[in-house]
Write a protein that holds these residues in place. Structure first.
Motif, mmCIF file in Angstrom:
data_model
loop_
_atom_site.group_PDB
_atom_site.id
_atom_site.type_symbol
_atom_site.label_atom_id
_atom_site.label_comp_id
_atom_site.label_asym_id
_atom_site.label_seq_id
_atom_site.Cartn_x
_atom_site.Cartn_y
_atom_site.Cartn_z
ATOM 1 N N LEU A 65 0.621 -1.032 0.033
ATOM 2 C CA LEU A 65 0.031 -0.159 -0.107
ATOM 3 C C LEU A 65 0.830 1.449 0.115
ATOM 4 N N THR A 66 2.072 1.254 0.699
ATOM 5 C CA THR A 66 2.970 2.235 0.548
ATOM 6 C C THR A 66 3.503 2.401 -0.552
ATOM 7 N N HIS A 67 3.924 1.567 -1.367
ATOM 8 C CA HIS A 67 4.196 1.575 -2.731
ATOM 9 C C HIS A 67 3.572 1.244 -3.916
ATOM 10 N N ASN A 68 2.343 1.390 -3.901
ATOM 11 C CA ASN A 68 1.605 0.980 -4.988
ATOM 12 C C ASN A 68 1.672 1.275 -6.360
ATOM 13 N N HIS A 69 1.987 2.402 -6.726
ATOM 14 C CA HIS A 69 2.402 2.915 -8.132
ATOM 15 C C HIS A 69 3.732 2.199 -8.596
ATOM 16 N N ALA A 70 4.857 2.397 -7.714
ATOM 17 C CA ALA A 70 5.954 1.816 -8.010
ATOM 18 C C ALA A 70 5.852 -0.017 -8.354
ATOM 19 N N LEU A 71 4.794 -0.463 -7.551
ATOM 20 C CA LEU A 71 4.516 -1.815 -7.558
ATOM 21 C C LEU A 71 3.843 -2.364 -8.871
ATOM 22 N N VAL A 72 2.872 -1.696 -9.274
ATOM 23 C CA VAL A 72 2.258 -2.151 -10.534
ATOM 24 C C VAL A 72 3.239 -1.809 -11.676
ATOM 25 N N ARG A 73 3.862 -0.670 -11.649
ATOM 26 C CA ARG A 73 4.871 -0.751 -12.970
ATOM 27 C C ARG A 73 6.051 -1.809 -13.184
ATOM 28 N N LEU A 74 6.351 -2.070 -11.822
ATOM 29 C CA LEU A 74 7.542 -3.122 -11.568
ATOM 30 C C LEU A 74 6.565 -4.415 -12.364
#
Length: 452
Positions: free
Chosen positions: A117-126
Motif C-alpha cells: 500500500l505504501t508503494h502502490n504505483h511503483a509496484l504495478v509498474r514493476l
C-alpha cells in the motif's frame, strides 16, 4: 457424524486407495474449481470495462501469485508436518505446528499489505503495467492488499485442513468465499458503478468470509487440530522444517509470479491486447489444471499419513493411481477446449478482435501439451509430501521457471507474438520429461526402503 482423529488415522491406513483418494479429492476439486471460476469471473466482468482493465487483472495476477507463494510455503510446510505427526500419533506437536503456521501467515500478510500500500504505483509498474493499464492496476491492487492477511491465513488453514484429511471443511470455507465473490462482482462493478475497484473489494471481502469460516471449523470440528495462541511457540527447528518442506511451493508460485511479470513485459510492445489475451488464456489454463491440483490435494494426506507410518508400497500405489486419473482427465479437457478455443476466448472480450485472435492461438497451443501437466503437478506434490525438498523444489521450478523463462527469452525475439504464444507449451514438454526422471528416482528409493 464428524469423524474423530483416531477414525481418520484408521481410514488413511486401511481404506482402499481407489475409493479413499477420490473421496478426499472431491471437496478439494470443488474448492479449486470454485476458486478458478471466481478468478475467471473477475477477469470476465472486468474485461467488460475495457481492454486495459482486463490487462490490469493479468498484471495483478503476478502479485497475487507471489502472495500465494508465501502463503503456500507456510501452509504446505506446516500442513505436511501435521499429517506426518498425526501418522505418528503426536497430536500435541501437530497442534504447535498449526498455531505456528497460522500466526506466521497473519504476521507476514500484514507486513506485505503495509509495504504494498505504501508503494502502490511503483509496484504495478514493476509488475509490467503500461501507462494505460497502471491506473486500473493501482485501484485493483489497493483493495487486494487490504485483504492479504486474511487471504494468506485462509490458504494456510486450507492446506492444514487438507493434510489432516478434512478437505470437506476446507471446501466449505473456500467455496463459500468463491460463490460470494461471483455474486458481488457484477453488483459492485456495475450496480454500484465502482468499476475495477468493485471487483477487488468483492475479492477482499469474500476472502475475509472464507477466513472466518475456516478458523471456526479448525477450532470446533472434532477431527481438526485446533489453532490456539498459547501453542504459538515457534523454534528455529520448526521453521526449518516448515520452510524445507514448503520451499517447493515458494519456488513454484514465486517463479510463476516472476514469469508472469516477464510475460507482461514481453507482451507490452505488442499492445494492451496482447497482455489482455495472455491474461485470459492464463486464467483458462489455470481453470483446466485446477481439478488436477484438487485431485492431487486428495492424494497428499494419504501420502503424508502413510509415509509417516512407513507404508511405502501404499504411497507408491496412491501416486500411480493419481497420475493415471489426472492424465486422462486433462487429455479429455484439452481436446474439448482445443475445438472451442475461439468462442471460449470471445466470451471474455468479444469487443476486441485482436484479443480474440491472439488468445485463440495461444489457448490451442497450450491445449496440445496440457495433459503433461498431470506428470508435472503430481511429481511436485509427491516429492514435496515425502520430504524430498531439493528435488521437489526443482520440479516446482520447472514449468514456470527453469523451462518457461528461457523460452520467453529465446522465442519472442525469433517469432514475435507467436513466440509468446509458443513459450508455455515448449516449457511444458521439457518440464514433463525432467519431472518424470526425478519421480522415477524417488520411487526407486521408496522401493528400497520397503524392502528393508
Amino acid at each position: 457424524m464428524a469423524m474423530t482423529q483416531e477414525q481418520r488415522f484408521n481410514q488413511m491406513m486401511n481404506e482402499r486407495i481407489e475409493t479413499l483418494i477420490p473421496k478426499l479429492a472431491l471437496p478439494s476439486i470443488v474448492s479449486m474449481l470454485i476458486t478458478a471460476i471466481y478468478n475467471m469471473a473477475d477477469t470476465f466482468f472486468v474485461s467488460q470495462i475495457s481492454t486495459s482493465a482486463s490487462g490490469a487483472v493479468g498484471i495483478i495476477f503476478s502479485m497475487t501469485a507471489a502472495i500465494q507463494a508465501m502463503a503456500f510455503t507456510i501452509g504446505m510446510g506446516s500442513g505436511n508436518m501435521i499429517s506426518r505427526l498425526l501418522g505418528q500419533k503426536k497430536k500435541e506437536d501437530a497442534a504447535r505446528y498449526a498455531a505456528v503456521g497460522f500466526f506466521t501467515e497473519l504476521i507476514v500478510g500484514a507486513v506485505i499489505a503495509a509495504l504494498g500500500l505504501t508503494h502502490n504505483h511503483a509496484l504495478v509498474r514493476l509488475l509490467g503495467a503500461t501507462e494505460t493499464i497502471a491506473p486500473y492496476a493501482e485501484s485493483y491492487a489497493r483493495f487486494i492488499l487490504y485483504g492479504t492477511p486474511f487471504f494468506m491465513c485462509s490458504l494456510g488453514m486450507n492446506n492444514m485442513l487438507r493434510f489432516q484429511g478434512n478437505s470437506f471443511y476446507s471446501m466449505i470455507g473456500i467455496g463459500t468465499g468463491g460463490v460470494l465473490n461471483m455474486i458481488l462482482d457484477p453488483i459492485l462493478i456495475f450496480g454500484f458503478g465502482m468499476g475495477i475497484a468493485g471487483a477487488a473489494i468483492a475479492t477482499a471481502f469474500s476472502q475475509f468470509v472464507s477466513f472466518s469460516i475456516l478458523l471456526a471449523q479448525c477450532n470446533r470440528m472434532p477431527a481438526c487440530i485446533s489453532i490456539r495462541a498459547r501453542n504459538f511457540r515457534p523454534t528455529p527447528k520448526m521453521y526449518g522444517n516448515i520452510f524445507f518442506i514448503g520451499f517447493p511451493s515458494l519456488a513454484r508460485q514465486g517463479i510463476m509470479s516472476v514469469s508472469t511479470i516477464i510475460l507482461n513485459h514481453t507482451a507490452a510492445p505488442f499492445g494492451d491486447a496482447a497482455i489482455a489475451a495472455m491474461a485470459i488464456v492464463t486464467r483458462i489454463s489455470v481453470f483446466m489444471n485446477s481439478a488436477v491440483i484438487g485431485f492431487g490435494q486428495g492424494f497428499q494426506p494419504v501420502c503424508g499419513f502413510n509415509y509417516g507410518a512407513k507404508q511405502y508400497k501404499r504411497v507408491e500405489r496412491a501416486y500411480y493411481f493419481s497420475l493415471k486419473v489426472t492424465f486422462c482427465f486433462l487429455l479429455a479437457m484439452a481436446a474439448i477446449v482445443f475445438v472451442f478455443a475461439e468462442p471460449v476466448v470471445t466470451v471474455f472480450r468479444r469487443e476486441d478482435a485482436e484479443v480474440i485472435r491472439i488468445g485463440t492461438l495461444a489457448l490451442r497451443l497450450q491445449c496440445l501439451t496440457m495433459p503433461l501437466a498431470a506428470q508435472i503437478t503430481m511429481a511436485n506434490m509427491f516429492s514435496q509430501t515425502v520430504g524430498y525438498g531439493i528435488r521437489a523444489t526443482l520440479v516446482a521450478s520447472l514449468k514456470f521457471g527453469i523451462c518457461l523463462i528461457p523460452a520467453l527469452a529465446i522465442l519472442p525475439p525469433l517469432f514475435g507474438i507467436l513466440g509468446i504464444q509458443m513459450a508455455q507449451p515448449a516449457a511444458d514438454i521439457a518440464a514433463a520429461v525432467i519431472a518424470f526422471l526425478i519421480t522415477r528416482g524417488i520411487l526407486n528409493d521408496l522401493k528400497k526402503m520397503a524392502e528393508q
